[in-house]
Write a protein that holds these residues in place. Sequence first.
Motif, mmCIF file in Angstrom:
data_model
loop_
_atom_site.group_PDB
_atom_site.id
_atom_site.type_symbol
_atom_site.label_atom_id
_atom_site.label_comp_id
_atom_site.label_asym_id
_atom_site.label_seq_id
_atom_site.Cartn_x
_atom_site.Cartn_y
_atom_site.Cartn_z
ATOM 1 N N GLY A 489 0.858 0.971 -43.374
ATOM 2 C CA GLY A 489 1.729 1.809 -42.568
ATOM 3 C C GLY A 489 1.941 1.259 -41.182
ATOM 4 N N THR A 490 0.891 0.730 -40.570
ATOM 5 C CA THR A 490 1.000 0.172 -39.223
ATOM 6 C C THR A 490 1.938 -1.014 -39.193
ATOM 7 O OG1 THR A 490 -1.210 0.915 -38.577
ATOM 8 C CG2 THR A 490 -0.290 -0.945 -37.363
ATOM 9 N N LEU A 491 1.815 -1.896 -40.172
ATOM 10 C CA LEU A 491 2.694 -3.073 -40.222
ATOM 11 C C LEU A 491 4.083 -2.736 -40.754
ATOM 12 C CD1 LEU A 491 0.138 -5.743 -41.495
ATOM 13 C CD2 LEU A 491 1.075 -5.503 -39.191
ATOM 14 N N ASN A 492 4.265 -1.469 -41.158
ATOM 15 C CA ASN A 492 5.581 -1.007 -41.601
ATOM 16 C C ASN A 492 6.114 -1.880 -42.731
ATOM 17 O OD1 ASN A 492 7.851 0.640 -41.575
ATOM 18 N ND2 ASN A 492 8.898 -0.572 -40.012
ATOM 19 N N TYR A 493 5.234 -2.119 -43.705
ATOM 20 C CA TYR A 493 5.599 -3.021 -44.799
ATOM 21 C C TYR A 493 5.426 -2.325 -46.144
ATOM 22 C CZ TYR A 493 5.813 -7.049 -47.879
ATOM 23 O OH TYR A 493 6.162 -7.919 -48.875
ATOM 24 N N LYS A 494 6.432 -2.469 -46.978
ATOM 25 C CA LYS A 494 6.384 -1.935 -48.336
ATOM 26 C C LYS A 494 6.450 -3.096 -49.316
ATOM 27 C CE LYS A 494 8.366 2.573 -47.213
ATOM 28 N NZ LYS A 494 9.437 3.560 -47.488
ATOM 29 N N PRO A 495 5.387 -3.271 -50.115
ATOM 30 C CA PRO A 495 5.341 -4.416 -51.039
ATOM 31 C C PRO A 495 6.299 -4.220 -52.212
ATOM 32 C CG PRO A 495 3.470 -2.983 -51.398
ATOM 33 C CD PRO A 495 4.201 -2.422 -50.206
ATOM 34 N N PRO A 496 6.488 -5.253 -53.019
ATOM 35 C CA PRO A 496 7.391 -5.129 -54.180
ATOM 36 C C PRO A 496 6.958 -4.037 -55.161
ATOM 37 C CG PRO A 496 6.934 -7.440 -53.708
ATOM 38 C CD PRO A 496 6.037 -6.645 -52.834
ATOM 39 N N ASN A 497 5.650 -3.817 -55.312
ATOM 40 C CA ASN A 497 5.166 -2.783 -56.234
ATOM 41 C C ASN A 497 4.818 -1.501 -55.472
ATOM 42 O OD1 ASN A 497 2.933 -3.936 -54.937
ATOM 43 N ND2 ASN A 497 1.559 -3.391 -56.616
ATOM 44 N N THR A 498 5.708 -1.106 -54.568
ATOM 45 C CA THR A 498 5.444 0.031 -53.694
ATOM 46 C C THR A 498 5.057 1.286 -54.464
ATOM 47 O OG1 THR A 498 6.877 -0.787 -51.914
ATOM 48 C CG2 THR A 498 6.507 1.592 -52.023
ATOM 49 N N GLU A 499 5.817 1.624 -55.504
ATOM 50 C CA GLU A 499 5.565 2.862 -56.236
ATOM 51 C C GLU A 499 4.178 2.857 -56.870
ATOM 52 O OE1 GLU A 499 7.541 5.386 -56.043
ATOM 53 O OE2 GLU A 499 8.927 4.235 -54.823
ATOM 54 N N GLU A 500 3.842 1.764 -57.549
ATOM 55 C CA GLU A 500 2.532 1.672 -58.199
ATOM 56 C C GLU A 500 1.409 1.678 -57.167
ATOM 57 O OE1 GLU A 500 0.119 -1.406 -61.166
ATOM 58 O OE2 GLU A 500 1.678 -2.141 -59.797
ATOM 59 N N PHE A 501 1.606 0.953 -56.093
ATOM 60 C CA PHE A 501 0.590 0.826 -55.050
ATOM 61 C C PHE A 501 0.262 2.182 -54.430
ATOM 62 C CE2 PHE A 501 -0.202 0.068 -50.438
ATOM 63 C CZ PHE A 501 -1.436 -0.559 -50.548
ATOM 64 N N TYR A 502 1.292 2.887 -53.961
ATOM 65 C CA TYR A 502 1.047 4.151 -53.269
ATOM 66 C C TYR A 502 0.613 5.262 -54.227
ATOM 67 C CZ TYR A 502 2.638 2.461 -48.754
ATOM 68 O OH TYR A 502 2.735 1.783 -47.556
ATOM 69 N N SER A 503 1.196 5.310 -55.397
ATOM 70 C CA SER A 503 0.811 6.383 -56.334
ATOM 71 C C SER A 503 -0.639 6.232 -56.767
ATOM 72 C CB SER A 503 1.740 6.374 -57.548
ATOM 73 O OG SER A 503 1.632 5.156 -58.268
ATOM 74 N N SER A 504 -1.107 4.997 -56.956
ATOM 75 C CA SER A 504 -2.509 4.805 -57.370
ATOM 76 C C SER A 504 -3.463 5.207 -56.253
ATOM 77 C CB SER A 504 -2.747 3.342 -57.769
ATOM 78 O OG SER A 504 -2.558 2.472 -56.659
ATOM 79 N N LEU A 505 -3.128 4.874 -55.013
ATOM 80 C CA LEU A 505 -4.005 5.232 -53.901
ATOM 81 C C LEU A 505 -3.994 6.733 -53.639
ATOM 82 C CD1 LEU A 505 -3.315 2.287 -51.427
ATOM 83 C CD2 LEU A 505 -5.396 2.717 -52.712
ATOM 84 N N ILE A 506 -2.823 7.361 -53.747
ATOM 85 C CA ILE A 506 -2.747 8.810 -53.533
ATOM 86 C C ILE A 506 -3.533 9.541 -54.622
ATOM 87 C CG2 ILE A 506 -1.183 10.795 -53.548
ATOM 88 C CD1 ILE A 506 0.906 8.952 -52.211
ATOM 89 N N SER A 507 -3.433 9.077 -55.849
ATOM 90 C CA SER A 507 -4.206 9.692 -56.938
ATOM 91 C C SER A 507 -5.704 9.544 -56.690
ATOM 92 C CB SER A 507 -3.832 9.058 -58.278
ATOM 93 O OG SER A 507 -2.474 9.295 -58.601
ATOM 94 N N GLU A 508 -6.096 8.400 -56.158
ATOM 95 C CA GLU A 508 -7.517 8.183 -55.893
ATOM 96 C C GLU A 508 -8.007 9.067 -54.750
ATOM 97 O OE1 GLU A 508 -11.111 6.630 -56.997
ATOM 98 O OE2 GLU A 508 -9.151 6.452 -57.961
ATOM 99 N N ILE A 509 -7.145 9.376 -53.796
ATOM 100 C CA ILE A 509 -7.524 10.321 -52.737
ATOM 101 C C ILE A 509 -7.882 11.666 -53.354
ATOM 102 C CG2 ILE A 509 -6.719 11.577 -50.706
ATOM 103 C CD1 ILE A 509 -4.934 9.202 -50.042
ATOM 104 N N HIS A 510 -7.072 12.129 -54.295
ATOM 105 C CA HIS A 510 -7.361 13.394 -54.970
ATOM 106 C C HIS A 510 -8.709 13.343 -55.680
ATOM 107 C CE1 HIS A 510 -3.654 15.700 -54.425
ATOM 108 N NE2 HIS A 510 -2.994 14.559 -54.522
#
Length: 814
Positions: A489-510
Amino acid sequence: MALAICRRFPGSFCGTPPRPALIQHHVKKLPGQTCEDCVLTARTICTDPRTAATLKLLKPLGYRAFCSPFACSATQSVTYWNVGSSARQRGQEAPEHSSLCEPAKKAGNIPSASSSWRLLTTSSALPGSESSGVSASQVSTLKPGSPGSTGIVEDNVEVFDSFEDPRGFLQLRPEYQLHSYNRSETCQPLSVSEGELILHKITVYQDNLQPQVIADYLCKLSSLPAERHPAVLSSPSFASLCQLSVKNIQLFDVPDLIKILKAFVSLGIPCSHSVLDVYEIRFCRKVWEMSLDQLLLVADLWRHLGRKVPRFLKIFFSYLNLHWKDLSLSQLIHLIYIIGESRQVPQDLMQKLESLILKYIDSINLEEIGTICLGFFKSSSGLSEYVMRKLGDLACADMQHLSNYALVNILKMFRFTHVDHVNFMKQFGQIAPQRIPFLGVQGVMHLTLAFSALRILDEGLMNAVAASLPPRVAFCRSKDIAKILWSFGTLNYKPPNTEEFYSSLISEIHRKMPEFSRYPEHLLTCLLGLAFSEYFPLELINFALSPEFIRLAQERTKFELTKELYTLDGTVGVECLDYRGNRLTAHLQQEGSEILWNLARRDMCSKPEFQEALFLLENLLGGPQYVKHHMILPHTRSSDLEVQLDVNMKPLPFNEEAVPLEDKAKLRLKHVGVSLTDDLMTQLLKGKSRVHFQRETESKTEQQAEILAKAAIHLGSSPGSVAGRLGAREMAGPHPPACLQAPQVKLAIQLTNKNQYCYGSRDLLGLHNMKRRQLKRLGYRVVELFHWEWLPLLKRTRLEKLMFLHEKVFSSAL
């Protein structure tokens, strides 16, 4: 020697990355096992194509594989494998949560995977690469057959040994053996029967045992097989022996005391055992009688016992303040390690040690650089920029042979000292994508955090991190998830697999909410990092802003989280218009606003470039009532210069705070009178004729025209436009009348600085990009006074600065 228990499973394999130099393995086997059951041969490892991408270790449920390198012999490379039961049970995965954010999607089941967080050189990490041993700078200092001379190869397991791994440097020089403890260095092995005989003698002859015999008995008992140690520690005879040692402690000389302490380490005596209190006091009194080697050895033994000895270290450091110049290179590196592990040291001593680092700089090898950085980092001691650049230069000279562990430690120190060693970062960015599959998530977190703290965006590295995390996100701690999300978020960068990356981390937060409840600051860091990237998991936000969590955050953490809560709350208010969940109370909002405003005001008012911009804008627009310095969005942590324009693009005097009270009273009277006409003026003048009045008016008009023409030249516009703006000010005055029309254009002027952008680029960081996004949502037009444009203008003429500001304000409004 470590005991290895390995099993082979159909379709799976256990091995190391390709390493032609690793030919021999010495492993103790259970009856009926062969070497093939324990580890693949080097030939199989090198030819198996599956090692080219990643190495997987199949583990039965409830167990984790631990791999830790110990000292190798002087003639051959030895690999030890140790498999232990994990206290952490994986269990069943939590049920999937419904999608709570946009554009993030629901994460699927996450398969078990692992990756090494250990010492691994590039030559061993890259398939097909040749093992070239060590760099030329290490040849003269490495012990033959040591891990450094043949390369340290680790299994692909998500386990980090926080005790053994930082001690890897002790294998790189023979001199370290003089002042460090090695578990393999024990007394002559003792049989069980001999041990029982000693315990019996203690019972029978305890009143007649001499001090030297007591020390010898302790040493011999520590040489019993490890499985007998618990029985010894619980034996009444051993308790009697400890009491005898305490009774005779005044009669032990320093070598005897050290021998007894070694015995305690070998036996695994608990760090809270009462006998250790007495020995700590005794060692404190013996500090000034000991040599540097003995002092370092004793400190190392306390480290092995896991016991904090602040009194001993305080006296030790006092001794060092007088004898620091006598430290050899190996003593210096070992001392820095001990300081880092103890987390305590007087800063004046660290400055002296820094001068010794420069003295030995040409003799320090690559792994020792990592040890130096880790010791200074853990003790919160800074190194000068000069020393950091020298260490960075050494690492750059042969980075391909620098272990992952040392690389991460160096990056930690660059982050801590905020030194931007561009060449180091560039070279590291080139090798990092190949190394990341062999780094554990903790190592991945540290390198990602270092790059974000230094504002360096390396897309190749970030893409490699994003690609490697989803399959092994289950290994992430709450801290790892928080720092990784914050970094992206700080570097304001979204990788090519943005959806997979963020959804996996958000699920792990839960799934890890119990852990986040223990560390509330990590949850807020996650949510802010997600907000920078325009992800808003509403259920998590609702929990984070709930009174229960806020109370939890105030009670359980040592950090002041009001600013973080306020930033999250303000962001939700602007960007999540459909959100109906918890919000901060008015009291907390006011508290957060005041904290951030005081910080922002002090920061901006201390900058000459900001003061110059504010002063010139006030002059350009007609006074302080036309410009307001405040925080339009207080939760974004930076202030703005706001300007409002009417439908005719003329500035409006909206800043009531800039008008003194006495002027406000006058203005109220001014707006209540009758209109001044020519006839009324003629009647009031009485003695003056209309012709005289007309001549006087024409004269004043001509003077005003000349002023307008000059102003037009200065501001780069026509006299008519300047007259229009001046007329608007004359009619409006410094205080807006009640009937003044609403502003047509609201400008939010941003005076930028380099720390708001990625290093060496003009890409805004996450927080500042989010602020501009939210300003636009609220109907503001963002005007950027870029630092690369404004700072050079400060040396130019006033006219040039006014023309620049005029162009920025009125061109942006169109």
